[in-house]
Motif scaffolding. Structure first.
Motif: not given
Length: 216
Positions: A74-92, A104-111
């Protein structure tokens, strides 16, 4: 429509292995292109940046011999997600670009929630800590029977560490996906068990209803 006139939109495609996420993403991109949204940013999770892709390799590799604790995954998924959101998604999004994401986040809540059994309040606490209230504008959940989806995934080649889980894991994950979709109006479900033509038709109808108003 000027994409720089306002914040872009974030559309996420979710689903089990073999649910047809790639086809859905192509359908969304084609729809956006026809309506004046050129070259949306595309992302995948886990991954999407050089660092996040390294985390993806770790978390999905079938060569890992030691047991991976659900909390570690779980923590690895969120580490990856945080990096993507902060450096790619939010700026875009801030620059007016649209983003189409493969998971995205729903995957972690489901898996990790449904599949691994981690309580949702614990997942939500981690999500809030690293992403605050960031959420997609629209999530399209491609619902498929786990047996059907895994058969399709096997047809694509070797399975990764998570795809090698027993069928019960995917049944719990699907149940959680459906539960979450029913409780959140921003999550729309598509029946991915149907033929390609029928699935595409469902997607196009959904986009016409949910996305078209944003394009006016």
């Amino acid at each position: 429509m000027s994409q720089k006139a306002q914040r872009g939109k974030f559309i996420v495609i979710e689903g089990l292995e073999g649910a047809g996420k790639s086809t859905a993403i192509s359908t969304v991109i084609n729809y956006l292109s026809k309506h004046g949204v050129e070259s949306p940013v595309t992302t995948r999770e886990p991954g999407g940046t050089p660092l996040a892709e390294k985390i993806r390799e770790l978390v999905k590799s079938p060569e890992i011999t030691e047991p991976v604790a659900p909390e570690t995954e779980l923590l690895m998924m969120y580490a990856s997600r945080a990096q993507l959101v902060k450096t790619v998604i939010e700026p875009a999004l801030e620059s007016g670009q649209w983003v189409v994401g493969d998971r995205h986040d729903l995957s972690s809540r489901a898996y990790q929630g449904g599949g691994r059994g981690i309580p949702d309040n614990q997942i939500q606490a981690i999500k809030t800590a690293v992403l605050d209230d960031f959420t997609p504008d629209l999530t399209i959940y491609m619902d498929i029977d786990p047996e059907t989806g895994l058969a399709r995934a096997r047809g694509r080649g070797e399975l990764d560490r998570i795809e090698l889980e027993a069928i019960g894991f995917f049944e719990r994950t699907r149940d959680r996906y459906l539960e979450l979709a029913q409780s959140d109006s921003t999550i729309k479900t598509v029946d991915a068990n149907r033929s390609l033509a029928e699935v595409t038709s469902q997607l196009e109808e959904l986009l016409a209803k949910e996305v078209a108003p944003w394009l006016k």
